[in-house]
Structure formats: C-alpha cells, structure tokens
Design a protein around this motif. Sequence first.
Motif, PDB file in Angstrom:
ATOM      1  N   TYR A  32       0.854  -1.382  -0.086  1.00 40.79           N
ATOM      2  CA  TYR A  32       0.162   0.057  -0.063  1.00 40.79           C
ATOM      3  C   TYR A  32       0.905   1.159   0.064  1.00 40.79           C
ATOM      4  N   ILE A  33       0.557   2.033  -0.885  1.00 39.57           N
ATOM      5  CA  ILE A  33       1.398   3.390  -1.151  1.00 39.57           C
ATOM      6  C   ILE A  33       0.663   4.496  -0.143  1.00 39.57           C
ATOM      7  N   GLN A  34       1.347   4.641   0.738  1.00 33.30           N
ATOM      8  CA  GLN A  34       0.987   6.058   1.843  1.00 33.30           C
ATOM      9  C   GLN A  34       1.175   7.305   1.442  1.00 33.30           C
ATOM     10  N   GLN A  35       2.358   7.398   0.655  1.00 32.18           N
ATOM     11  CA  GLN A  35       2.885   8.855   0.226  1.00 32.18           C
ATOM     12  C   GLN A  35       3.789   8.693  -0.822  1.00 32.18           C
ATOM     13  N   VAL A  36       3.847   9.556  -1.569  1.00 31.69           N
ATOM     14  CA  VAL A  36       4.807   9.672  -2.741  1.00 31.69           C
ATOM     15  C   VAL A  36       5.559  11.017  -2.758  1.00 31.69           C
ATOM     16  N   GLU A  37       6.869  11.032  -2.460  1.00 28.71           N
ATOM     17  CA  GLU A  37       7.664  12.256  -2.574  1.00 28.71           C
ATOM     18  C   GLU A  37       7.601  12.757  -3.700  1.00 28.71           C
ATOM     19  N   SER A  53      10.025  12.599  -6.933  1.00 34.58           N
ATOM     20  CA  SER A  53      10.719  11.382  -7.192  1.00 34.58           C
ATOM     21  C   SER A  53      10.384  10.638  -8.365  1.00 34.58           C
ATOM     22  N   GLY A  54      10.948   9.542  -8.754  1.00 27.67           N
ATOM     23  CA  GLY A  54      10.588   8.775  -9.901  1.00 27.67           C
ATOM     24  C   GLY A  54       9.236   8.140  -9.806  1.00 27.67           C
ATOM     25  N   ALA A  55       8.945   7.571  -8.536  1.00 31.31           N
ATOM     26  CA  ALA A  55       7.450   7.313  -8.528  1.00 31.31           C
ATOM     27  C   ALA A  55       6.604   8.198  -8.746  1.00 31.31           C
ATOM     28  N   SER A  56       6.603   9.509  -8.413  1.00 39.39           N
ATOM     29  CA  SER A  56       5.985  10.419  -8.480  1.00 39.39           C
ATOM     30  C   SER A  56       5.659  10.763 -10.060  1.00 39.39           C
ATOM     31  N   LYS A 110       0.387   7.267  -7.062  1.00 43.28           N
ATOM     32  CA  LYS A 110      -0.355   8.097  -6.253  1.00 43.28           C
ATOM     33  C   LYS A 110      -0.695   7.206  -4.897  1.00 43.28           C
ATOM     34  N   PRO A 111      -0.759   7.992  -3.774  1.00 48.59           N
ATOM     35  CA  PRO A 111      -0.949   7.471  -2.615  1.00 48.59           C
ATOM     36  C   PRO A 111      -2.378   6.697  -2.693  1.00 48.59           C
ATOM     37  N   THR A 112      -2.565   5.685  -1.917  1.00 47.60           N
ATOM     38  CA  THR A 112      -3.449   4.739  -1.843  1.00 47.60           C
ATOM     39  C   THR A 112      -3.454   3.696  -3.018  1.00 47.60           C
ATOM     40  N   ASP A 113      -2.508   3.998  -3.908  1.00 45.79           N
ATOM     41  CA  ASP A 113      -2.450   2.738  -4.974  1.00 45.79           C
ATOM     42  C   ASP A 113      -1.788   1.705  -4.345  1.00 45.79           C
ATOM     43  N   ILE A 114      -1.765   0.523  -4.858  1.00 45.88           N
ATOM     44  CA  ILE A 114      -1.280  -0.782  -4.198  1.00 45.88           C
ATOM     45  C   ILE A 114      -0.316  -1.179  -5.224  1.00 45.88           C
ATOM     46  N   LEU A 115       1.159  -1.380  -4.843  1.00 41.39           N
ATOM     47  CA  LEU A 115       2.038  -1.827  -5.725  1.00 41.39           C
ATOM     48  C   LEU A 115       2.153  -3.281  -5.557  1.00 41.39           C
ATOM     49  N   LEU A 116       1.870  -3.915  -6.933  1.00 40.77           N
ATOM     50  CA  LEU A 116       1.898  -5.452  -7.075  1.00 40.77           C
ATOM     51  C   LEU A 116       2.897  -5.671  -7.472  1.00 40.77           C
ATOM     52  N   GLU A 117       3.535  -5.446  -8.475  1.00 44.33           N
ATOM     53  CA  GLU A 117       4.860  -5.904  -8.820  1.00 44.33           C
ATOM     54  C   GLU A 117       5.909  -4.828  -9.289  1.00 44.33           C
ATOM     55  N   ILE A 141       9.173   3.334 -13.789  1.00 45.22           N
ATOM     56  CA  ILE A 141       9.649   4.315 -12.728  1.00 45.22           C
ATOM     57  C   ILE A 141      11.238   4.493 -13.107  1.00 45.22           C
ATOM     58  N   THR A 142      11.608   5.607 -13.229  1.00 41.38           N
ATOM     59  CA  THR A 142      13.140   5.948 -13.618  1.00 41.38           C
ATOM     60  C   THR A 142      13.399   6.514 -12.128  1.00 41.38           C
ATOM     61  N   LEU A 143      14.309   5.621 -11.366  1.00 46.88           N
ATOM     62  CA  LEU A 143      14.873   5.647 -10.024  1.00 46.88           C
ATOM     63  C   LEU A 143      15.520   7.071  -9.875  1.00 46.88           C
ATOM     64  N   SER A 144      15.098   7.654  -8.949  1.00 47.78           N
ATOM     65  CA  SER A 144      15.856   8.789  -8.675  1.00 47.78           C
ATOM     66  C   SER A 144      16.403   8.583  -7.360  1.00 47.78           C
ATOM     67  N   GLN A 145      17.253   9.592  -6.890  1.00 47.90           N
ATOM     68  CA  GLN A 145      17.955   9.694  -5.461  1.00 47.90           C
ATOM     69  C   GLN A 145      16.983   9.362  -4.255  1.00 47.90           C
ATOM     70  N   ILE A 146      15.927  10.211  -4.561  1.00 47.00           N
ATOM     71  CA  ILE A 146      14.661  10.218  -3.321  1.00 47.00           C
ATOM     72  C   ILE A 146      14.191   8.685  -3.224  1.00 47.00           C
ATOM     73  N   ASP A 147      13.924   8.089  -4.588  1.00 41.91           N
ATOM     74  CA  ASP A 147      13.296   6.538  -4.441  1.00 41.91           C
ATOM     75  C   ASP A 147      14.256   5.714  -3.545  1.00 41.91           C
ATOM     76  N   LYS A 148      15.584   6.047  -3.827  1.00 38.39           N
ATOM     77  CA  LYS A 148      16.631   5.047  -3.218  1.00 38.39           C
ATOM     78  C   LYS A 148      16.728   5.117  -1.613  1.00 38.39           C
ATOM     79  N   LYS A 149      16.654   6.341  -1.065  1.00 38.56           N
ATOM     80  CA  LYS A 149      17.050   6.698   0.287  1.00 38.56           C
ATOM     81  C   LYS A 149      17.703   5.629   0.972  1.00 38.56           C
TER      82      LYS A 149
END
Length: 80
Positions: A9-14, A17-20, A25-32, A72-80
């Motif tokens: 469950y995605i609670q927040q998206v920075e 970030s690459g995810a953004s 979006k928040p409330t999405d569920i990442l399956l794979e 998703i193109t990975l960013s430094q924010i995604d990696k933390k």
Amino acid sequence: QDNKIQGVYIQQVEKNSGASAAGIKPTDILLELDGKKVKDISDVELILDEHKVGDKIKSKIWRDGNVIYSEITLSQIDKK
C-alpha cells in the motif's frame, strides 16, 4: 477463499521522485516491481537495492479496481 489483493500500500509519494513522475499516487497498491511480486516494503527495498539511480523499473499497480503498468526511473529520493 482469499481474494485480497497482495501488494504494498502506497501511503505517500515524495515530490520530485521517480515514483511521482511515473504517476504513482497515494492509496495505490504496488503489486509488482521489476517483474517480481511484492508483498511488503522489504520486498520493494530488496529490488531497489539491485538498481542504481537512473535505472528504469517496470511496475504494476492496482488502483480503483484497475491494473496500471508504468515505468519508474529511479531517483535519489526513491533510493533513500
């Protein structure tokens, strides 16, 4: 029977970030992620650890009853 969606469950998206940027979006569920099923955040972290900033990773998301594929193109924010 268990027809519960299994994923993360995605609670927040920075912001910025690459995810953004990929439209996650928040409330999405990442399956794979990267073609691998994810069940908890440690699964996600293991996959991210195999990649470097700038890598493109395919994702499969559940949103409002629909499956959405994005990259998703990975960013430094995604990696933390």
